[in-house]
Motif scaffolding. Sequence first.
Motif, PDB file in Angstrom:
ATOM      1  N   ALA A   1       4.082   3.017  -9.439  1.00  0.00           N
ATOM      2  CA  ALA A   1       3.974   1.859  -9.005  1.00  0.00           C
ATOM      3  C   ALA A   1       2.506   1.154  -9.560  1.00  0.00           C
ATOM      4  CB  ALA A   1       3.831   1.932  -7.351  1.00  0.00           C
ATOM      5  N   PRO A   2       2.470   0.749 -10.547  1.00  0.00           N
ATOM      6  CA  PRO A   2       1.295   0.296 -11.084  1.00  0.00           C
ATOM      7  C   PRO A   2       0.735  -1.007 -10.344  1.00  0.00           C
ATOM      8  CG  PRO A   2       2.676   0.088 -12.807  1.00  0.00           C
ATOM      9  CD  PRO A   2       3.087   0.971 -11.968  1.00  0.00           C
ATOM     10  N   GLY A   3      -0.578  -1.266 -10.315  1.00  0.00           N
ATOM     11  CA  GLY A   3      -0.939  -2.511  -9.485  1.00  0.00           C
ATOM     12  C   GLY A   3      -0.807  -2.466  -8.219  1.00  0.00           C
ATOM     13  N   VAL A   4      -0.401  -1.436  -7.520  1.00  0.00           N
ATOM     14  CA  VAL A   4      -0.261  -1.121  -5.770  1.00  0.00           C
ATOM     15  C   VAL A   4      -1.104  -0.401  -5.670  1.00  0.00           C
ATOM     16  CG1 VAL A   4       1.194  -0.326  -4.204  1.00  0.00           C
ATOM     17  CG2 VAL A   4       2.407  -1.567  -6.155  1.00  0.00           C
ATOM     18  N   VAL A   5      -2.096  -0.553  -4.403  1.00  0.00           N
ATOM     19  CA  VAL A   5      -3.119   0.016  -3.904  1.00  0.00           C
ATOM     20  C   VAL A   5      -2.396   1.402  -3.419  1.00  0.00           C
ATOM     21  CG1 VAL A   5      -4.539   0.508  -1.908  1.00  0.00           C
ATOM     22  CG2 VAL A   5      -4.398  -1.699  -2.851  1.00  0.00           C
ATOM     23  N   VAL A   6      -3.085   2.505  -4.089  1.00  0.00           N
ATOM     24  CA  VAL A   6      -2.592   3.902  -3.494  1.00  0.00           C
ATOM     25  C   VAL A   6      -3.726   4.458  -2.862  1.00  0.00           C
ATOM     26  CG1 VAL A   6      -2.130   6.125  -4.242  1.00  0.00           C
ATOM     27  CG2 VAL A   6      -0.994   4.134  -5.685  1.00  0.00           C
ATOM     28  N   LEU A   7      -3.353   4.857  -1.526  1.00  0.00           N
ATOM     29  CA  LEU A   7      -4.361   5.431  -0.557  1.00  0.00           C
ATOM     30  C   LEU A   7      -4.065   6.630  -0.481  1.00  0.00           C
ATOM     31  CD1 LEU A   7      -6.803   4.616   1.237  1.00  0.00           C
ATOM     32  CD2 LEU A   7      -5.345   4.016   2.863  1.00  0.00           C
TER      33      LEU A   7
ATOM     34  N   ALA B   1      -7.856  -0.203  10.050  1.00  0.00           N
ATOM     35  CA  ALA B   1      -8.929  -1.083  10.210  1.00  0.00           C
ATOM     36  C   ALA B   1      -8.897  -2.231   9.387  1.00  0.00           C
ATOM     37  CB  ALA B   1     -10.316  -0.248  10.146  1.00  0.00           C
ATOM     38  N   ALA B   2      -8.495  -2.016   8.148  1.00  0.00           N
ATOM     39  CA  ALA B   2      -8.397  -2.782   7.069  1.00  0.00           C
ATOM     40  C   ALA B   2      -7.462  -4.140   7.416  1.00  0.00           C
ATOM     41  CB  ALA B   2      -8.047  -2.467   5.586  1.00  0.00           C
ATOM     42  N   ILE B   3      -6.184  -3.336   7.878  1.00  0.00           N
ATOM     43  CA  ILE B   3      -5.087  -4.499   8.424  1.00  0.00           C
ATOM     44  C   ILE B   3      -5.605  -5.227   9.527  1.00  0.00           C
ATOM     45  CG2 ILE B   3      -2.832  -4.559   9.321  1.00  0.00           C
ATOM     46  CD1 ILE B   3      -2.097  -1.974   7.291  1.00  0.00           C
ATOM     47  N   ARG B   4      -6.413  -4.472  10.535  1.00  0.00           N
ATOM     48  CA  ARG B   4      -6.545  -5.190  11.780  1.00  0.00           C
ATOM     49  C   ARG B   4      -7.524  -6.181  11.549  1.00  0.00           C
ATOM     50  NH1 ARG B   4      -9.212  -1.143  14.249  1.00  0.00           N
ATOM     51  NH2 ARG B   4     -11.019  -1.768  13.387  1.00  0.00           N
ATOM     52  N   ASP B   5      -8.780  -5.730  10.677  1.00  0.00           N
ATOM     53  CA  ASP B   5      -9.897  -6.647  10.304  1.00  0.00           C
ATOM     54  C   ASP B   5      -9.838  -7.709   9.368  1.00  0.00           C
ATOM     55  OD1 ASP B   5     -10.993  -5.220  12.576  1.00  0.00           O
ATOM     56  OD2 ASP B   5     -11.927  -3.879  11.609  1.00  0.00           O
ATOM     57  N   GLY B   6      -8.753  -7.388   8.366  1.00  0.00           N
ATOM     58  CA  GLY B   6      -8.678  -8.266   7.218  1.00  0.00           C
ATOM     59  C   GLY B   6      -9.572  -7.815   6.169  1.00  0.00           C
ATOM     60  N   ASP B   7     -10.209  -6.578   6.292  1.00  0.00           N
ATOM     61  CA  ASP B   7     -10.863  -6.263   5.184  1.00  0.00           C
ATOM     62  C   ASP B   7     -10.408  -5.866   3.943  1.00  0.00           C
ATOM     63  OD1 ASP B   7     -13.130  -6.646   6.930  1.00  0.00           O
ATOM     64  OD2 ASP B   7     -13.114  -4.390   7.661  1.00  0.00           O
ATOM     65  N   PRO B   8     -10.987  -5.815   2.657  1.00  0.00           N
ATOM     66  CA  PRO B   8     -10.710  -5.259   1.573  1.00  0.00           C
ATOM     67  C   PRO B   8     -10.236  -3.832   1.485  1.00  0.00           C
ATOM     68  CG  PRO B   8     -12.578  -6.227   1.254  1.00  0.00           C
ATOM     69  CD  PRO B   8     -12.283  -6.249   2.632  1.00  0.00           C
ATOM     70  N   LEU B   9      -8.969  -3.587   0.885  1.00  0.00           N
ATOM     71  CA  LEU B   9      -8.643  -1.989   0.754  1.00  0.00           C
ATOM     72  C   LEU B   9      -8.211  -1.812  -0.602  1.00  0.00           C
ATOM     73  CD1 LEU B   9      -8.037   0.239   2.598  1.00  0.00           C
ATOM     74  CD2 LEU B   9      -5.664  -0.533   2.484  1.00  0.00           C
ATOM     75  N   GLY B  10      -8.988  -0.790  -1.229  1.00  0.00           N
ATOM     76  CA  GLY B  10      -8.666  -0.436  -2.550  1.00  0.00           C
ATOM     77  C   GLY B  10      -8.191   1.130  -2.736  1.00  0.00           C
ATOM     78  N   GLY B  11      -7.525   1.231  -4.001  1.00  0.00           N
ATOM     79  CA  GLY B  11      -7.118   2.403  -3.958  1.00  0.00           C
ATOM     80  C   GLY B  11      -6.410   2.730  -5.350  1.00  0.00           C
TER      81      GLY B  11
ATOM     82  N   VAL C   1       0.901  -1.149   0.024  1.00  0.00           N
ATOM     83  CA  VAL C   1       0.140   0.037   0.174  1.00  0.00           C
ATOM     84  C   VAL C   1       0.958   1.117   0.090  1.00  0.00           C
ATOM     85  CG1 VAL C   1      -1.774   1.133   1.285  1.00  0.00           C
ATOM     86  CG2 VAL C   1      -1.805  -0.967   1.243  1.00  0.00           C
ATOM     87  N   VAL C   2       0.661   2.194  -0.730  1.00  0.00           N
ATOM     88  CA  VAL C   2       1.295   3.411  -0.829  1.00  0.00           C
ATOM     89  C   VAL C   2       0.345   4.634  -0.249  1.00  0.00           C
ATOM     90  CG1 VAL C   2       2.305   5.312  -2.394  1.00  0.00           C
ATOM     91  CG2 VAL C   2       2.749   2.887  -2.931  1.00  0.00           C
ATOM     92  N   LEU C   3       0.739   5.281   0.836  1.00  0.00           N
ATOM     93  CA  LEU C   3      -0.104   6.261   1.110  1.00  0.00           C
ATOM     94  C   LEU C   3       0.637   7.673   0.618  1.00  0.00           C
ATOM     95  CD1 LEU C   3      -0.500   5.535   5.020  1.00  0.00           C
ATOM     96  CD2 LEU C   3      -2.363   6.034   3.397  1.00  0.00           C
ATOM     97  N   CYS C   4      -0.006   8.594   0.160  1.00  0.00           N
ATOM     98  CA  CYS C   4       0.472   9.800  -0.457  1.00  0.00           C
ATOM     99  C   CYS C   4      -0.682  10.954  -0.402  1.00  0.00           C
ATOM    100  CB  CYS C   4       1.007   9.749  -1.625  1.00  0.00           C
ATOM    101  SG  CYS C   4      -0.316   9.251  -3.011  1.00  0.00           S
ATOM    102  N   HIS C   5      -0.145  12.098  -0.239  1.00  0.00           N
ATOM    103  CA  HIS C   5      -1.075  13.177  -0.437  1.00  0.00           C
ATOM    104  C   HIS C   5      -1.979  13.227  -1.667  1.00  0.00           C
ATOM    105  CE1 HIS C   5      -2.607  17.326  -0.688  1.00  0.00           C
ATOM    106  NE2 HIS C   5      -2.623  17.243   0.602  1.00  0.00           N
ATOM    107  N   ALA C   6      -3.116  13.534  -1.619  1.00  0.00           N
ATOM    108  CA  ALA C   6      -4.018  13.400  -2.865  1.00  0.00           C
ATOM    109  C   ALA C   6      -3.475  14.135  -4.130  1.00  0.00           C
ATOM    110  CB  ALA C   6      -5.383  13.962  -2.564  1.00  0.00           C
ATOM    111  N   ALA C   7      -2.754  15.141  -4.095  1.00  0.00           N
ATOM    112  CA  ALA C   7      -2.114  15.736  -5.165  1.00  0.00           C
ATOM    113  C   ALA C   7      -0.987  14.802  -5.780  1.00  0.00           C
ATOM    114  CB  ALA C   7      -1.510  17.224  -4.690  1.00  0.00           C
TER     115      ALA C   7
END
Length: 103
Positions: free
Chosen positions: A71-77, A93-103, A56-62
């Motif tokens: 990084a194509p194919g990687v979730v960008v949040l 929460a997604a990591i803790r609960d095992g829920d899907p994360l998309g971005g 997962v890549v976290l970055c400012h929306a800009a």
Amino acid sequence: MPTIDGGAVRRVLVACEAGMGSSVLLTSQLSTRLAPYGVPVTHAAVNRLEAGEGDVVLCHAALAGRARQAAPGVVVLPFQLFMGDPAFDRLEAAIRDGDPLGG
């Protein structure tokens, strides 16, 4: 849009413009939050991202478009605020609960 099961996240990257200041602070804070789940957090310049460096890549929306290109194919949040953004809670929460994360 790529997705990942939260339980499959093994590494998070904080992508930034230059790797200084607020992104380093955010990396430190997220490292503390995600440590109980065994997920390390590192930071990198958005122009130096490579697929496979993180789940997962976290970055400012800009910067989200540049991160997706680098990084194509990687979730960008994307997030708006370096402190207290809901994206950070969503990630944890997604990591803790095992829920899907998309971005």
